[in-house]
Write a protein that holds these residues in place. Structure first.
Motif, short mmCIF file in Angstrom:
data_model
loop_
_atom_site.label_atom_id
_atom_site.label_comp_id
_atom_site.label_asym_id
_atom_site.label_seq_id
_atom_site.Cartn_x
_atom_site.Cartn_y
_atom_site.Cartn_z
N ALA A 1 -8.09 11.97 -1.73
CA ALA A 1 -8.18 12.00 -3.20
C ALA A 1 -8.81 10.56 -3.63
CB ALA A 1 -6.61 11.98 -3.68
N PRO A 2 -9.22 10.38 -4.89
CA PRO A 2 -9.93 9.19 -5.15
C PRO A 2 -8.73 8.38 -5.72
CG PRO A 2 -10.89 10.98 -6.33
CD PRO A 2 -9.82 11.60 -5.64
N VAL B 1 -15.40 21.18 -2.43
CA VAL B 1 -15.02 20.13 -3.32
C VAL B 1 -15.64 20.23 -4.58
CG1 VAL B 1 -15.08 17.80 -3.32
CG2 VAL B 1 -14.67 18.63 -1.35
N SER B 2 -15.07 20.31 -5.61
CA SER B 2 -16.08 20.46 -7.02
C SER B 2 -16.51 19.11 -7.29
CB SER B 2 -15.11 20.99 -8.11
OG SER B 2 -14.11 19.84 -8.30
N ASP C 1 -15.25 12.97 -8.02
CA ASP C 1 -15.25 11.72 -9.00
C ASP C 1 -16.10 10.79 -8.18
OD1 ASP C 1 -14.50 10.07 -10.88
OD2 ASP C 1 -12.66 9.30 -9.90
N LEU C 2 -17.47 11.15 -8.28
CA LEU C 2 -18.54 10.34 -7.81
C LEU C 2 -19.19 9.58 -8.83
CD1 LEU C 2 -20.69 12.97 -5.75
CD2 LEU C 2 -18.76 11.48 -4.67
N ASP C 3 -19.39 8.30 -8.28
CA ASP C 3 -20.44 7.54 -9.26
C ASP C 3 -21.87 7.88 -8.94
OD1 ASP C 3 -18.57 5.76 -10.75
OD2 ASP C 3 -18.09 5.30 -8.72
N LEU D 1 -18.56 7.80 0.82
CA LEU D 1 -17.88 9.19 1.15
C LEU D 1 -18.84 9.89 2.05
CD1 LEU D 1 -16.94 9.59 -2.80
CD2 LEU D 1 -15.50 8.92 -0.81
N TYR D 2 -18.13 10.74 2.92
CA TYR D 2 -18.69 11.57 3.77
C TYR D 2 -17.68 12.99 3.87
CZ TYR D 2 -15.10 9.81 7.15
OH TYR D 2 -13.89 9.61 7.49
#
Length: 116
Positions: A12-13, A31-32, A37-39, A95-96
């Motif tokens: 979780a972010p 993962v949607s 929740d990426l930058d 993130l990976y």
């Protein structure tokens, strides 16, 4: 320099993640994009497809993988500088998607970034 963290994209972010960047060449299954929740998603910082397939997250190959991946990263100077600049101002979370939290590209990339 602010902290550089590594985290599975499946986790979780959190607000403490700061700048969240996915460093996988392919999108992680299940993962949607909203949940991630990426930058940023920088495929160029990921290991080449050939290197990723050869490594196959085999701990016995990690030292060789690390050496070869660092060699690939030498051609990614602009992307590394950009991420290094981000880390000057805020926490960066790499993130990976790999299951193995010890032997993956984020561990190597974090080391490279911390030594720029």
């Amino acid at each position: 320099m602010k902290p550089i963290q590594i985290k599975r994209v499946y986790d979780a972010p959190s607000k403490s993640d700061g700048y969240r960047i996915l460093i996988d060449r392919i999108w992680p299954r299940g993962v949607s994009k909203e949940d991630a929740d990426l930058d940023d998603w920088n495929k160029d910082l990921a290991p080449s497809t050939e290197l990723r397939k050869w490594f196959d997250h085999d701990p016995d190959k990690f030292d060789d993988f690390s050496f070869k991946y660092k060699k690939e990263l030498k051609d990614k100077v602009d992307a590394l500088k950009h991420l290094g600049q981000k880390a000057k101002d805020q926490t960066v979370t790499l993130l990976y998607g790999a299951k193995d939290e010890t032997y993956n590209q984020a561990v190597v990339l974090k080391e490279v970034l911390e030594n720029i």
